[in-house]
Write a protein that holds these residues in place. Structure first.
Motif, PDB file in Angstrom:
ATOM      1  N   SER A   1      -5.016  -1.810  -4.681  1.00  0.00           N
ATOM      2  CA  SER A   1      -3.987  -0.958  -4.117  1.00  0.00           C
ATOM      3  C   SER A   1      -2.590  -1.455  -4.521  1.00  0.00           C
ATOM      4  O   SER A   1      -1.708  -0.653  -4.845  1.00  0.00           O
ATOM      5  CB  SER A   1      -4.228  -0.888  -2.615  1.00  0.00           C
ATOM      6  OG  SER A   1      -3.084  -0.972  -1.909  1.00  0.00           O
TER       7      SER A   1
ATOM      8  N   SER B   1      -0.017   0.725  -6.824  1.00  0.00           N
ATOM      9  CA  SER B   1       1.275   1.166  -6.310  1.00  0.00           C
ATOM     10  C   SER B   1       2.446   0.545  -7.077  1.00  0.00           C
ATOM     11  O   SER B   1       3.497   1.150  -7.172  1.00  0.00           O
ATOM     12  CB  SER B   1       1.386   0.921  -4.810  1.00  0.00           C
ATOM     13  OG  SER B   1       1.465  -0.439  -4.560  1.00  0.00           O
TER      14      SER B   1
ATOM     15  N   THR C   1       0.830  -1.205   0.000  1.00  0.00           N
ATOM     16  CA  THR C   1       0.000   0.000   0.000  1.00  0.00           C
ATOM     17  C   THR C   1       0.866   1.257   0.000  1.00  0.00           C
ATOM     18  O   THR C   1       0.880   1.991  -0.964  1.00  0.00           O
ATOM     19  CB  THR C   1      -0.981   0.005   1.191  1.00  0.00           C
ATOM     20  OG1 THR C   1      -0.232  -0.205   2.391  1.00  0.00           O
ATOM     21  CG2 THR C   1      -2.033  -1.073   1.040  1.00  0.00           C
ATOM     22  N   HIS C   2       1.638   1.458   1.060  1.00  0.00           N
ATOM     23  CA  HIS C   2       2.366   2.734   1.098  1.00  0.00           C
ATOM     24  C   HIS C   2       3.884   2.623   1.245  1.00  0.00           C
ATOM     25  O   HIS C   2       4.577   3.603   1.065  1.00  0.00           O
ATOM     26  CB  HIS C   2       1.797   3.623   2.211  1.00  0.00           C
ATOM     27  CG  HIS C   2       1.897   2.994   3.557  1.00  0.00           C
ATOM     28  ND1 HIS C   2       1.028   2.013   3.990  1.00  0.00           N
ATOM     29  CD2 HIS C   2       2.781   3.181   4.560  1.00  0.00           C
ATOM     30  CE1 HIS C   2       1.382   1.629   5.203  1.00  0.00           C
ATOM     31  NE2 HIS C   2       2.432   2.316   5.574  1.00  0.00           N
TER      32      HIS C   2
END
Ligand SMILES: Nc1nc2c(ncn2[C@@H]2O[C@H](COP(=O)(O)OP(=O)(O)OP(=O)(O)O)[C@@H](O)[C@H]2O)c(=O)[nH]1
Ligand SMILES: [Mg+2]
Length: 284
Positions: free
Chosen positions: A160, A164, A115-116
């Motif tokens: 997601s 990404s 995700t991040h």
């Protein structure tokens, strides 16, 4: 000459390591050499031979036991993956420079990696520099997907990762062998979902108007992407394994003499194969 890679991702326990060992066995039977790299620094055992194991570089237990770091299991994993990203030369040495090789990367299950956190994206870019064509393989456990709510959250996780990493991605529903005939029939509608009918299913349960509206927007977003489909994966069924492999091979154009096919035709072909899979199950 290109090299080929599958980045096997998905939530904890979704069946990534089992997928890798099943794929290796399947490819062996086809006379194809496929190797696996374990990228999970917390892995304890796996049932495939590894060509490289991240634990040779760093292990979560060591990080957690380190007095100066004092990480728990998740923080420890993030630390390990960042350390890995700073030491890609270890991976380069382990992989060597073999043309035409085909490698499965068995990734950890922590969802924040997709995700991040930047590490998976950095890995993809590094592999591409080493001439790998990389396909993301995102696994979701079919046991959690028989209700529209759970399905929506599974789809968001897959989406997601897709956004990404910016690589082609095949989404897979695992553990199909554990579903009853009825549940299998039920899950068919989730493989190529019509998000608008799903909105009805899920919003009927919701009382709050605001949540209904939010769910509608999320379903609309998923539908706009139009890219989230799932292939069923039944490790006990060679045909289902083959369908998944064919999709991935096509995505990364595996094989020198692979003829170019129009994607649309291919899609129709493959849908027919998936339909056939379900038809066979019904006939049994
Ligand atoms: N029946 C059945 N069991 C499966 C299948 N895939 C995985 N399992 C079981 O599910 C559990 C988790 O599988 P793993 O392959 O270890 O899952 P994972 O995604 O690698 O898990 P983590 O690495 O811990 O995130 C194990 O007990 C497997 O035996 C499947 O296709 N069918
Ligand atoms: Mg695993």
């Amino acid at each position: 000459m290109p090299r080929y890679a599958q980045l096997v991702m998905g939530p904890a326990g979704s069946g990534k390591s089992t997928y890798c060992s099943t794929m290796v066995q399947h490819c062996e039977a086809l006379g194809r050499a496929v190797q696996v790299v374990n990228l999970d620094p917390a892995a304890e055992l796996f049932s495939y031979p590894v060509m490289a194991d991240i634990r040779e570089l760093i292990e979560v237990d060591d990080v957690m036991e380190d007095e100066s770091l004092r990480f728990g299991p998740n923080g420890g994993l993030v630390f390990c993956m960042e350390y890995f990203a700073n030491n890609f030369n270890w991976l380069e040495e382990s992989l060597g420079h073999v043309e035409d090789d085909y490698i499965l990367f068995d990734c950890p299950g922590q969802i924040e990696l997709y995700t991040h956190l930047p590490v998976m994206k950095q890995l993809v870019e590094q592999l591409q520099q080493w001439e790998f064509r990389v396909c993301g393989v995102f696994l979701v456990d079919s046991q959690f997907m028989v209700e529209s709510f759970k399905f929506i959250s599974g789809i968001l996780a897959a989406l997601s990762a897709m956004i990404s990493l910016e690589i082609p991605q095949i989404n897979i529903m695992t553990k199909m062998d554990l579903l009853s005939k009825k549940a299998k029939k039920e899950i068919e509608k989730y493989l190529d979902p019509d998000m608008y009918s799903m909105i009805e299913d899920s919003t009927n349960i919701l009382k709050s108007k605001r949540f209904k509206k939010l769910t509608k927007s999320i379903c609309g977003l998923i539908d706009d992407y139009g890219m989230v489909r799932f292939l069923p994966f039944d490790r006990s069924d060679e045909e289902s394994i083959n369908i998944v492999l064919q999709h991935i091979d096509f995505t990364i154009q595996y094989g020198e003499d692979l003829e170019f096919k129009e994607p649309k035709e291919y899609e129709e072909d493959k849908s027919a194969l998936v339909d056939e899979y379900f038809q066979d199950r019904v006939d049994e």
